[in-house]
Write an enzyme that holds these catalytic residues in place. Sequence first.
Site, PDB file in Angstrom:
ATOM      1  N   ASP A 117       0.798  -1.219   0.000  1.00  0.00           N
ATOM      2  CA  ASP A 117       0.000   0.000   0.000  1.00  0.00           C
ATOM      3  C   ASP A 117       0.835   1.276   0.000  1.00  0.00           C
ATOM      4  O   ASP A 117       0.530   2.206  -0.711  1.00  0.00           O
ATOM      5  CB  ASP A 117      -0.955  -0.013   1.185  1.00  0.00           C
ATOM      6  CG  ASP A 117      -1.998  -1.103   1.024  1.00  0.00           C
ATOM      7  OD1 ASP A 117      -2.741  -1.049   0.039  1.00  0.00           O
ATOM      8  OD2 ASP A 117      -2.040  -2.021   1.850  1.00  0.00           O
TER       9      ASP A 117
ATOM     10  N   HIS B 288       2.788  18.075   2.703  1.00  0.00           N
ATOM     11  CA  HIS B 288       2.515  17.105   1.636  1.00  0.00           C
ATOM     12  C   HIS B 288       2.896  15.689   2.079  1.00  0.00           C
ATOM     13  O   HIS B 288       3.831  15.509   2.853  1.00  0.00           O
ATOM     14  CB  HIS B 288       3.296  17.470   0.368  1.00  0.00           C
ATOM     15  CG  HIS B 288       2.574  18.456  -0.498  1.00  0.00           C
ATOM     16  ND1 HIS B 288       3.229  19.385  -1.274  1.00  0.00           N
ATOM     17  CD2 HIS B 288       1.249  18.651  -0.712  1.00  0.00           C
ATOM     18  CE1 HIS B 288       2.338  20.114  -1.928  1.00  0.00           C
ATOM     19  NE2 HIS B 288       1.131  19.691  -1.599  1.00  0.00           N
TER      20      HIS B 288
ATOM     21  N   ASP C 179       4.543  13.417   0.642  1.00  0.00           N
ATOM     22  CA  ASP C 179       5.942  13.006   0.431  1.00  0.00           C
ATOM     23  C   ASP C 179       6.877  13.687   1.439  1.00  0.00           C
ATOM     24  O   ASP C 179       8.101  13.534   1.355  1.00  0.00           O
ATOM     25  CB  ASP C 179       6.393  13.247  -1.017  1.00  0.00           C
ATOM     26  CG  ASP C 179       6.352  14.708  -1.431  1.00  0.00           C
ATOM     27  OD1 ASP C 179       5.436  15.433  -0.983  1.00  0.00           O
ATOM     28  OD2 ASP C 179       7.244  15.134  -2.201  1.00  0.00           O
TER      29      ASP C 179
ATOM     30  N   ASP D  72      15.353  22.211  -3.921  1.00  0.00           N
ATOM     31  CA  ASP D  72      14.334  21.410  -4.622  1.00  0.00           C
ATOM     32  C   ASP D  72      14.621  21.305  -6.126  1.00  0.00           C
ATOM     33  O   ASP D  72      14.715  22.315  -6.816  1.00  0.00           O
ATOM     34  CB  ASP D  72      12.980  22.112  -4.370  1.00  0.00           C
ATOM     35  CG  ASP D  72      11.804  21.500  -5.117  1.00  0.00           C
ATOM     36  OD1 ASP D  72      11.946  20.421  -5.722  1.00  0.00           O
ATOM     37  OD2 ASP D  72      10.712  22.125  -5.066  1.00  0.00           O
TER      38      ASP D  72
ATOM     39  N   HIS E 202       6.370  23.879  -7.968  1.00  0.00           N
ATOM     40  CA  HIS E 202       7.834  23.828  -7.840  1.00  0.00           C
ATOM     41  C   HIS E 202       8.515  24.850  -8.757  1.00  0.00           C
ATOM     42  O   HIS E 202       8.018  25.169  -9.830  1.00  0.00           O
ATOM     43  CB  HIS E 202       8.335  22.421  -8.172  1.00  0.00           C
ATOM     44  CG  HIS E 202       7.853  21.379  -7.211  1.00  0.00           C
ATOM     45  ND1 HIS E 202       8.509  21.085  -6.042  1.00  0.00           N
ATOM     46  CD2 HIS E 202       6.745  20.592  -7.245  1.00  0.00           C
ATOM     47  CE1 HIS E 202       7.840  20.136  -5.399  1.00  0.00           C
ATOM     48  NE2 HIS E 202       6.770  19.832  -6.107  1.00  0.00           N
TER      49      HIS E 202
HETATM   50 ZN   LIG Z   1       7.796  17.245  -2.098  1.00  0.00          ZN
HETATM   51 ZN   LIG Z   2       5.312  19.661  -1.607  1.00  0.00          ZN
END
Ligand SMILES: [Zn+2]
Ligand SMILES: [Zn+2]
Length: 533
Positions: free
Chosen positions: A27, A52, A54, A172, A347
């Site tokens: 899962d 988020h 992640d 990022d 992003h």
């Molecule tokens: Zn992220």
């Molecule tokens: Zn994010």
Amino acid sequence: MAVRWGDDIIVIDAGLMFPEAELLGVDIVVPDISYLIENRRYVRAIVLTHGHEDHIGALPWMLSELNVPVWGTEFTLAYVEDKLDEHELLDQTDLREIRPGESFKIGAFTIHPIQVTHSLVDCVALAIHTPLGVLLHTGDFKVDPTPTDNRLFDLHAFAEYGKEGVLALLQDSTNVERKGFTPSERAVRRKFEEVFARTERRLFISCFSSSIHRIKLAVELAWEHGRNVVFVGRSMVSSAEIAEDLGYMEIPQGLLLSPGEMRNTPPEKLCVLISGTQGEPMSALSRAAVDSHKHARIEKGDTVVLSSRIIPGNEKAIYRMVDHLFRRQAHVIYEDGSFPPVHVSGHASQEELKLILNLVKPKYFIPIHGEYRQLALHAELAAAMRGAVGNVLLIESGDILEFDELGARKAGRVNAGRVCIDSGSRTDVVEDLVIKDRRHLSEDGIVLPIIAINKLSGRVETSPEIVTRGFEPGEDGFAEGARQLVMQTLEVSSEEEKADYGVIKEKIRADLKRYISRQTQKRPLIMPVILEI
Ligand SMILES: [Zn+2]
Ligand SMILES: [Zn+2]
């Protein structure tokens, strides 16, 4: 990512991944934290950049191994609370709220959260002051000059750090392949206005439940255009509640209707915010698209907006759902490259990445958050900016990067990788996919419901066959009960669902899983097989 100075370790973010389809039966996927477990007496805290999945999704799993304080902004912690509550970990967890601009100390580190803009609200970058200098971790960001909540990207703080000197910038890399600037969240407003002005019947808008900017926009426009708002889907409802509670969104009195009230509301008075942009088989929108949702139905002339990115790997499921919507003669609006956009990324694109690099002028630059090619491209982009960046270091998950008075270098590796988990339990760790399958097969066996469907008529031709291997149902009536259950699932499914093998297999799997665990307390691998005849 963990940052260590002597006997102090802090962890930045704790995210999960959703498995690719090949990870059958698994899962969620969380990081291997064996390094942290080996050094558990030194781990002081987990610091979150934003809410988020992640970045926070692995918290229940990590906190059940390491009970350390979790620091995050107000909105981030609201998501975390929801999640921990679900896993019955809330009472035992020490949550600590941080505010952009207000520094706090953990062990040897002083951490200064800096407000950034992103697709979610209340996101921060972290300036981590260490005895050797400042590490600047951007978290996820874009430089949005006009965020819908008017909480601006704190470029000034980045520039100040640049002047004082930054040891390392970790940035990022998600959108490093995109030229130019990522459009502001406001760009979506023009498209939404157009859609609201043109739509005559019901308007369905689907976006990620965490897209607070987008939900807020839809609510505002619904109010302006005299439409009532209905939230459909569990995550959508709870996310909207959090946003309203924390003042990110105002819902005027009388605007909101419950899903049950949709039926008696004129179509031109409805705006439905519904979850399921990625065509997930059991999501509200997927079910609405095949008439199997209790309240939401898509009818001729309705408009459906998919205000999100098509995540690679999901194309098939999404377009299958879009086909169902077309078949109902709905107008479907999805990201097709036209302008104004129905979705913008959260992003930073190349020019924004360069802007931050130029402001911060780090001694060391380390690309983070991306696939290897994105990290490599980001490293290249930074290396080309000779005036702004000292050294560029390309590292991967598991690499140790060591800093001292002489500089920085890669210094070995620790165990890192993925751990597969079955949802419904935070302890059911699957060390490795192969092991999981083997264990599954050896302990609980396998159940194959085999269904013959006529491709042209969509009819089920014969009674389903239930084949089991290595699975001891214990009771004589099991096979018959399972067969009847599959028949029942098929009966209550529409012709379209039956023709959509992704949907029908998932429904059968879910129903059988429930039936088998109730009957036998076992969890065999269930693989529905559909024979087209
Ligand atoms: Zn992220
Ligand atoms: Zn994010």
